[in-house]
Scaffold this motif. Structure first.
Motif, PDB file in Angstrom:
ATOM      1  N   THR A 146       0.806  -1.228   0.000  1.00  0.00           N
ATOM      2  CA  THR A 146       0.000   0.000   0.000  1.00  0.00           C
ATOM      3  C   THR A 146       0.835   1.272   0.000  1.00  0.00           C
ATOM      4  O   THR A 146       0.298   2.361  -0.161  1.00  0.00           O
ATOM      5  CB  THR A 146      -0.924   0.019   1.233  1.00  0.00           C
ATOM      6  OG1 THR A 146      -0.121  -0.071   2.418  1.00  0.00           O
ATOM      7  CG2 THR A 146      -1.897  -1.149   1.197  1.00  0.00           C
ATOM      8  N   ASP A 147       2.154   1.130   0.187  1.00  0.00           N
ATOM      9  CA  ASP A 147       3.034   2.305   0.254  1.00  0.00           C
ATOM     10  C   ASP A 147       4.231   2.081  -0.657  1.00  0.00           C
ATOM     11  O   ASP A 147       5.238   1.499  -0.258  1.00  0.00           O
ATOM     12  CB  ASP A 147       3.495   2.551   1.690  1.00  0.00           C
ATOM     13  CG  ASP A 147       4.304   3.831   1.838  1.00  0.00           C
ATOM     14  OD1 ASP A 147       4.298   4.648   0.884  1.00  0.00           O
ATOM     15  OD2 ASP A 147       4.966   4.002   2.876  1.00  0.00           O
TER      16      ASP A 147
ATOM     17  N   SER B 252       6.441   3.647  -4.460  1.00  0.00           N
ATOM     18  CA  SER B 252       6.720   4.830  -5.282  1.00  0.00           C
ATOM     19  C   SER B 252       5.604   5.075  -6.291  1.00  0.00           C
ATOM     20  O   SER B 252       5.471   6.178  -6.834  1.00  0.00           O
ATOM     21  CB  SER B 252       8.055   4.663  -6.005  1.00  0.00           C
ATOM     22  OG  SER B 252       8.078   3.456  -6.756  1.00  0.00           O
ATOM     23  N   TYR B 253       4.797   4.063  -6.555  1.00  0.00           N
ATOM     24  CA  TYR B 253       3.651   4.194  -7.456  1.00  0.00           C
ATOM     25  C   TYR B 253       2.329   4.202  -6.682  1.00  0.00           C
ATOM     26  O   TYR B 253       1.271   3.903  -7.239  1.00  0.00           O
ATOM     27  CB  TYR B 253       3.657   3.075  -8.500  1.00  0.00           C
ATOM     28  CG  TYR B 253       4.656   3.318  -9.606  1.00  0.00           C
ATOM     29  CD1 TYR B 253       4.411   4.258 -10.605  1.00  0.00           C
ATOM     30  CD2 TYR B 253       5.859   2.628  -9.649  1.00  0.00           C
ATOM     31  CE1 TYR B 253       5.321   4.489 -11.631  1.00  0.00           C
ATOM     32  CE2 TYR B 253       6.789   2.853 -10.661  1.00  0.00           C
ATOM     33  CZ  TYR B 253       6.506   3.790 -11.646  1.00  0.00           C
ATOM     34  OH  TYR B 253       7.420   4.027 -12.651  1.00  0.00           O
ATOM     35  N   GLY B 254       2.396   4.548  -5.417  1.00  0.00           N
ATOM     36  CA  GLY B 254       1.184   4.699  -4.626  1.00  0.00           C
ATOM     37  C   GLY B 254       0.684   3.400  -4.030  1.00  0.00           C
ATOM     38  O   GLY B 254       1.431   2.428  -3.862  1.00  0.00           O
ATOM     39  N   ASN B 255      -0.590   3.384  -3.732  1.00  0.00           N
ATOM     40  CA  ASN B 255      -1.254   2.253  -3.087  1.00  0.00           C
ATOM     41  C   ASN B 255      -1.681   1.232  -4.141  1.00  0.00           C
ATOM     42  O   ASN B 255      -2.664   1.435  -4.849  1.00  0.00           O
ATOM     43  CB  ASN B 255      -2.471   2.758  -2.300  1.00  0.00           C
ATOM     44  CG  ASN B 255      -3.138   1.668  -1.500  1.00  0.00           C
ATOM     45  OD1 ASN B 255      -2.911   0.480  -1.710  1.00  0.00           O
ATOM     46  ND2 ASN B 255      -3.983   2.070  -0.560  1.00  0.00           N
ATOM     47  N   LEU B 256      -0.945   0.127  -4.231  1.00  0.00           N
ATOM     48  CA  LEU B 256      -1.248  -0.872  -5.250  1.00  0.00           C
ATOM     49  C   LEU B 256      -2.479  -1.698  -4.898  1.00  0.00           C
ATOM     50  O   LEU B 256      -3.146  -2.217  -5.795  1.00  0.00           O
ATOM     51  CB  LEU B 256      -0.031  -1.783  -5.463  1.00  0.00           C
ATOM     52  CG  LEU B 256       1.250  -1.077  -5.935  1.00  0.00           C
ATOM     53  CD1 LEU B 256       2.322  -2.096  -6.290  1.00  0.00           C
ATOM     54  CD2 LEU B 256       0.983  -0.153  -7.119  1.00  0.00           C
TER      55      LEU B 256
ATOM     56  N   VAL C 166       5.417  -3.189 -13.330  1.00  0.00           N
ATOM     57  CA  VAL C 166       6.007  -2.497 -12.175  1.00  0.00           C
ATOM     58  C   VAL C 166       6.562  -3.505 -11.175  1.00  0.00           C
ATOM     59  O   VAL C 166       7.692  -3.368 -10.684  1.00  0.00           O
ATOM     60  CB  VAL C 166       4.965  -1.586 -11.501  1.00  0.00           C
ATOM     61  CG1 VAL C 166       5.421  -1.157 -10.115  1.00  0.00           C
ATOM     62  CG2 VAL C 166       4.711  -0.351 -12.364  1.00  0.00           C
ATOM     63  N   LEU C 167       5.788  -4.532 -10.866  1.00  0.00           N
ATOM     64  CA  LEU C 167       6.227  -5.524  -9.885  1.00  0.00           C
ATOM     65  C   LEU C 167       7.350  -6.405 -10.426  1.00  0.00           C
ATOM     66  O   LEU C 167       8.301  -6.716  -9.713  1.00  0.00           O
ATOM     67  CB  LEU C 167       5.039  -6.388  -9.465  1.00  0.00           C
ATOM     68  CG  LEU C 167       3.970  -5.669  -8.639  1.00  0.00           C
ATOM     69  CD1 LEU C 167       2.720  -6.523  -8.507  1.00  0.00           C
ATOM     70  CD2 LEU C 167       4.513  -5.298  -7.266  1.00  0.00           C
ATOM     71  N   GLU C 168       7.235  -6.791 -11.686  1.00  0.00           N
ATOM     72  CA  GLU C 168       8.235  -7.679 -12.278  1.00  0.00           C
ATOM     73  C   GLU C 168       9.581  -6.982 -12.451  1.00  0.00           C
ATOM     74  O   GLU C 168      10.625  -7.631 -12.487  1.00  0.00           O
ATOM     75  CB  GLU C 168       7.722  -8.207 -13.622  1.00  0.00           C
ATOM     76  CG  GLU C 168       8.526  -9.371 -14.170  1.00  0.00           C
ATOM     77  CD  GLU C 168       7.845 -10.065 -15.322  1.00  0.00           C
ATOM     78  OE1 GLU C 168       8.193 -11.226 -15.594  1.00  0.00           O
ATOM     79  OE2 GLU C 168       6.964  -9.458 -15.980  1.00  0.00           O
ATOM     80  N   ASN C 169       9.550  -5.671 -12.549  1.00  0.00           N
ATOM     81  CA  ASN C 169      10.788  -4.907 -12.739  1.00  0.00           C
ATOM     82  C   ASN C 169      11.169  -4.094 -11.498  1.00  0.00           C
ATOM     83  O   ASN C 169      11.955  -3.148 -11.597  1.00  0.00           O
ATOM     84  CB  ASN C 169      10.640  -3.991 -13.960  1.00  0.00           C
ATOM     85  CG  ASN C 169      10.594  -4.760 -15.261  1.00  0.00           C
ATOM     86  OD1 ASN C 169      11.633  -5.123 -15.824  1.00  0.00           O
ATOM     87  ND2 ASN C 169       9.391  -5.039 -15.746  1.00  0.00           N
ATOM     88  N   ASP C 170      10.599  -4.470 -10.358  1.00  0.00           N
ATOM     89  CA  ASP C 170      10.973  -3.899  -9.068  1.00  0.00           C
ATOM     90  C   ASP C 170      10.843  -2.374  -9.030  1.00  0.00           C
ATOM     91  O   ASP C 170      11.793  -1.656  -8.734  1.00  0.00           O
ATOM     92  CB  ASP C 170      12.409  -4.323  -8.696  1.00  0.00           C
ATOM     93  CG  ASP C 170      12.708  -4.095  -7.223  1.00  0.00           C
ATOM     94  OD1 ASP C 170      11.754  -4.054  -6.426  1.00  0.00           O
ATOM     95  OD2 ASP C 170      13.896  -3.936  -6.888  1.00  0.00           O
ATOM     96  N   TYR C 171       9.668  -1.893  -9.383  1.00  0.00           N
ATOM     97  CA  TYR C 171       9.330  -0.473  -9.311  1.00  0.00           C
ATOM     98  C   TYR C 171      10.306   0.414 -10.108  1.00  0.00           C
ATOM     99  O   TYR C 171      11.002   1.266  -9.549  1.00  0.00           O
ATOM    100  CB  TYR C 171       9.284  -0.007  -7.852  1.00  0.00           C
ATOM    101  CG  TYR C 171       8.357  -0.827  -6.997  1.00  0.00           C
ATOM    102  CD1 TYR C 171       6.989  -0.572  -6.996  1.00  0.00           C
ATOM    103  CD2 TYR C 171       8.838  -1.868  -6.206  1.00  0.00           C
ATOM    104  CE1 TYR C 171       6.125  -1.337  -6.219  1.00  0.00           C
ATOM    105  CE2 TYR C 171       7.974  -2.640  -5.434  1.00  0.00           C
ATOM    106  CZ  TYR C 171       6.619  -2.362  -5.448  1.00  0.00           C
ATOM    107  OH  TYR C 171       5.768  -3.133  -4.690  1.00  0.00           O
TER     108      TYR C 171
END
Length: 223
Positions: free
Chosen positions: A27-28, A30-34, A106-111
């Motif tokens: 939820t916290d 660099s791309y906000g609350n996922l 985003v998740l696969e490339n670690d933000y």
């Protein structure tokens, strides 16, 4: 006449959204609350289901033969409503898939600082996608291409107004007349896809995508 198709990945149609059907993403970031993205996705699916119910029920009324002049007038009026409601479903289906693609990237490339693959077209044309997006690309490429082309025809094709006058014979269909670059030299491309095929393919894509996201959620919880 076919019955409405409901996507029930987040629970049965008509039920309140239950937290147990969500993926507990961070939820916290660099791309906000996922996690909020998952909630919004579930709410969008609920919206699509409501549209599906209206479309199938209205289609049945329009296609039911009647000699009542008032009913005939109502049915003819509903045809243009049907075509635009179907377009709305295509829009939100496409938008939801774009969101899932972006989220997995985003998740696969670690933000990463830049989301290089954030929609269907980029996924289909980007050669360096990693394994999880690559799996979705390989499995759903045909569906994604047709959905992308249909969405683009609705948004851009100068000829697509012709398709608004058409409707499926036995069930609601996505009917589009594409004109790439609005250049007649490219030739036009007509496509007809049943709404059920769109929704069922989206449901399958959604199941696989949530499975991927669940893997990332588990790894985050274990770390």
């Amino acid at each position: 006449m076919k019955e409405p198709y409901y996507i029930e990945v987040f629970g049965k149609y008509g039920e309140a959204l239950n937290a147990k059907n969500l993926i507990p993403l961070p939820t916290d970031t660099s791309y906000g609350n996922l996690l909020l993205k998952i909630v919004n996705l579930a709410n969008t699916v609920d919206f699509i289901n409501h549209k599906s119910e209206y479309i199938y029920k209205t289609f049945k009324k329009v296609r039911t033969e009647t000699t009542d002049p008032i009913e005939l007038l109502k049915n003819s009026t509903n045809i243009h409503l049907l075509s635009r409601e179907i377009e709305t479903v295509v829009y939100f289906t496409r938008r939801s898939i774009d969101e899932l693609i972006s989220l997995i990237y985003v998740l696969e490339n670690d933000y990463p600082p830049k989301i290089k693959v954030d929609d269907i077209w980029k996924l289909l044309n980007y050669k360096k996608v990693k394994s999880k997006l690559g799996f979705l690309k390989e499995k759903y490429s045909e569906f994604l291409l047709r959905l992308n082309n249909s969405s683009n025809a609705y948004k851009h094709s100068f000829l697509n107004n012709e398709a608004y006058l058409l409707m499926g014979r036995d069930e609601p269909c996505v009917l589009v007349l594409g004109l790439k670059g609005n250049n007649l030299e490219n030739g036009y491309e007509f496509d007809s896809i049943s709404l059920k095929e769109i929704l069922s393919s989206f449901e399958s894509f959604l199941v696989d995508s949530l499975g991927i996201l669940k893997e990332y959620s588990n790894s985050k919880e274990e770390s």
